[in-house]
Write an enzyme that holds these catalytic residues in place. Structure first.
Site, short mmCIF file in Angstrom:
data_model
loop_
_atom_site.label_atom_id
_atom_site.label_comp_id
_atom_site.label_asym_id
_atom_site.label_seq_id
_atom_site.Cartn_x
_atom_site.Cartn_y
_atom_site.Cartn_z
N ALA A 2 -21.16 12.99 1.74
CA ALA A 2 -19.72 12.76 1.59
C ALA A 2 -19.01 14.08 1.30
CB ALA A 2 -19.47 11.79 0.44
N LYS A 57 -15.17 6.32 -7.92
CA LYS A 57 -14.08 5.36 -8.10
C LYS A 57 -13.62 4.89 -6.75
CE LYS A 57 -10.99 7.20 -6.56
NZ LYS A 57 -10.73 7.81 -5.19
N1 LIG Z 1 -13.47 11.56 -7.95
C1 LIG Z 1 -12.83 12.24 -7.03
O1 LIG Z 1 -12.18 13.25 -7.28
C2 LIG Z 1 -12.91 11.78 -5.61
C3 LIG Z 1 -12.34 12.57 -4.61
C4 LIG Z 1 -12.50 12.16 -3.29
C5 LIG Z 1 -13.18 10.99 -2.99
N2 LIG Z 1 -13.69 10.24 -4.00
C6 LIG Z 1 -14.42 8.99 -3.69
O2 LIG Z 1 -15.64 9.37 -3.08
C7 LIG Z 1 -15.99 8.47 -2.05
C8 LIG Z 1 -16.22 9.23 -0.76
O3 LIG Z 1 -15.03 9.88 -0.36
P1 LIG Z 1 -15.09 11.06 0.75
O4 LIG Z 1 -13.71 11.44 1.07
O5 LIG Z 1 -16.01 12.12 0.29
O6 LIG Z 1 -15.70 10.26 1.98
P2 LIG Z 1 -16.50 10.74 3.28
O7 LIG Z 1 -16.42 12.22 3.42
O8 LIG Z 1 -16.05 9.89 4.40
O9 LIG Z 1 -18.00 10.41 2.90
C9 LIG Z 1 -18.58 9.14 2.83
C10 LIG Z 1 -20.04 9.28 3.24
O10 LIG Z 1 -20.67 8.02 3.16
C11 LIG Z 1 -21.69 7.92 4.15
N3 LIG Z 1 -21.51 6.62 4.82
C12 LIG Z 1 -22.37 5.58 4.76
N4 LIG Z 1 -21.91 4.52 5.42
C13 LIG Z 1 -20.72 4.88 5.94
C14 LIG Z 1 -19.74 4.21 6.72
N5 LIG Z 1 -19.90 2.95 7.12
N6 LIG Z 1 -18.63 4.88 7.08
C15 LIG Z 1 -18.43 6.15 6.68
N7 LIG Z 1 -19.32 6.84 5.91
C16 LIG Z 1 -20.45 6.22 5.56
C17 LIG Z 1 -21.56 9.13 5.08
O11 LIG Z 1 -22.61 10.03 4.73
P3 LIG Z 1 -23.97 10.21 5.56
O12 LIG Z 1 -23.56 10.14 7.00
O13 LIG Z 1 -24.44 11.54 5.14
O14 LIG Z 1 -24.88 9.12 5.18
C18 LIG Z 1 -20.23 9.76 4.68
O15 LIG Z 1 -20.27 11.16 4.75
C19 LIG Z 1 -14.88 7.43 -2.01
O16 LIG Z 1 -15.27 6.32 -2.77
C20 LIG Z 1 -13.72 8.11 -2.70
O17 LIG Z 1 -12.88 7.18 -3.38
C21 LIG Z 1 -13.57 10.62 -5.28
#
Ligand SMILES: NC(=O)c1ccc[n+]([C@@H]2O[C@H](COP(=O)([O-])OP(=O)(O)OC[C@H]3O[C@@H](n4cnc5c(N)ncnc54)[C@H](OP(=O)(O)O)[C@@H]3O)[C@@H](O)[C@H]2O)c1
Length: 333
Positions: free
Chosen positions: A12, A97
């Site tokens: 992610a 979250k």
């Molecule tokens: N606390 C904070 O500051 C903060 C900031 C941003 C985001 N977040 C949270 O972190 C989470 C991820 O956010 P992100 O922006 O990093 O997301 P992202 O880049 O889209 O990453 C999600 C990851 O999940 C995996 N995955 C597994 N099934 C999937 C599906 N069906 N569709 C898409 N991805 C799938 C993929 O990794 P693989 O392909 O490697 O398996 C993908 O890279 C969310 O819950 C968000 O609310 C928190």
């Protein structure tokens, strides 16, 4: 203390750009493993970030005896299912979250936690940031008189249909992504649960996700309100108004890791705000602070900074806001 061994579920963006580098610089955490649905992607990330162990599947990471804590930054609909699987594999979990899509789903985690004896925490890193501990101390000590109103704003502009935030079927939308922050921080600052809430939500006609929302949360004599949007110019602020002053948290959610955060405390008021004193907090990385706080709780057996029960209460407020947007009336969380 020997450092706690963390494993990361997926590549992610938040993990590879923010959380892993922070944990690697932290005092009490080391990142020992990363997994992806695509082994090549996991290998590339591990090489770039210097992570020793690589897994071709999430299952393999959960079976890795070298991993003590799993960091779960999967899309929102996978938070509960993979947190349950990690707990059943005997791993503690720091889950991004919002911890679930609904309070009902979040409650499933209570059973698993109690059955397995692991710790489960929602990754609201803001809640352990020193700027928020200081803000709460100031408000509770009466620095702005009696707290009566809270005002929050959190927005960015993102219309990419490929982004998880714009996919309604996997827990996308603004309230789950960013509206959840003023909810948790209003609860944190007042130390109460809202008696009732009201929300107005506008949905993107194509993607179906909520792209603009306004909310009111009533905590006894305190009225908290906020606006969030995924399709407005990027901005964030939180302000607390009392009978004798007001307090502003300048960068409340995405606190920068490379420069001091600022609190603006105005003990007198006045329309020009020229009586405000600026307090600078020492530079820190909120993801490192959050990782260390969770690791410390694990090693020392101390209470975790955000109990799972708190995450469920936060989801209850979010559920009620969605219900209110549907009913057009006040809802009780
Ligand atoms: N606390 C904070 O500051 C903060 C900031 C941003 C985001 N977040 C949270 O972190 C989470 C991820 O956010 P992100 O922006 O990093 O997301 P992202 O880049 O889209 O990453 C999600 C990851 O999940 C995996 N995955 C597994 N099934 C999937 C599906 N069906 N569709 C898409 N991805 C799938 C993929 O990794 P693989 O392909 O490697 O398996 C993908 O890279 C969310 O819950 C968000 O609310 C928190």
């Amino acid at each position: 203390m020997d450092k706690v061994a963390w494993g990361v579920l997926s590549t992610a963006k938040i993990a590879v750009t923010k959380v892993i580098p922070a944990l690697q610089r932290s005092e009490r955490c080391r990142v020992v493993a990363i997994a992806s649905r695509d082994g090549e992607r996991a290998r590339a990330a591990a090489e770039r970030l210097g992570i020793p162990r690589v897994h071709d599947s999430y299952e393999a990471l959960l079976a890795d005896p070298n991993v003590e804590v799993v960091y779960n930054p999967l899309p929102n609909h996978l938070h509960v299912p993979w947190t349950i699987r990690a707990a059943e594999a005997g791993k503690h979990v720091l889950c991004e979250k919002p911890i679930a899509l609904t309070a009902e789903q979040a409650k499933e985690l209570l059973d698993v936690r109690d059955r397995t004896g692991v710790r489960i925490q929602e990754a609201f890193m803001v809640r352990t940031h020193p700027q928020w501990l200081k803000a709460r101390e100031l408000v509770r000590s009466g620095a702005i008189g009696e707290l009566r109103a809270v005002q929050g704003f959190f927005s960015y502009f993102n219309v990419d249909p490929g982004n998880i935030r714009n996919q309604a079927g996997i827990g996308g939308g603004g309230l789950l992504d960013i509206g959840c922050y003023p909810v948790t921080l209003s609860r944190f600052m007042t130390g109460q649960e809202p008696d009732r809430v009201l929300a107005l939500i506008d949905r993107d006609p194509e993607m179906g996700i909520d792209r603009l929302g306004s909310a009111i949360l009533v905590f006894g004599s305190v009225q908290a309100s906020f606006v969030y949007s995924t399709q407005l110019v990027a901005f964030q602020r939180m302000r607390f108004f009392g009978t004798g002053g007001h307090l502003e948290v300048e960068i409340p959610f995405n606190a920068p890791p490379d420069r001091p955060c600022r609190l603006l405390l105005d003990r007198k008021g006045g329309i020009f705000g020229d009586a405000a004193e600026t307090m600078e907090l020492p530079v820190c990385d909120q993801y490192a602070v959050a990782g260390d706080a969770f690791s410390t709780a694990l090693r020392d057996g101390a209470p975790q900074p955000i109990p799972l029960e708190d995450a469920i209460l936060n989801m209850r407020v979010i559920d009620a806001l969605f219900r209110s947007a549907e009913s057009g009336g006040w809802e009780k969380p």
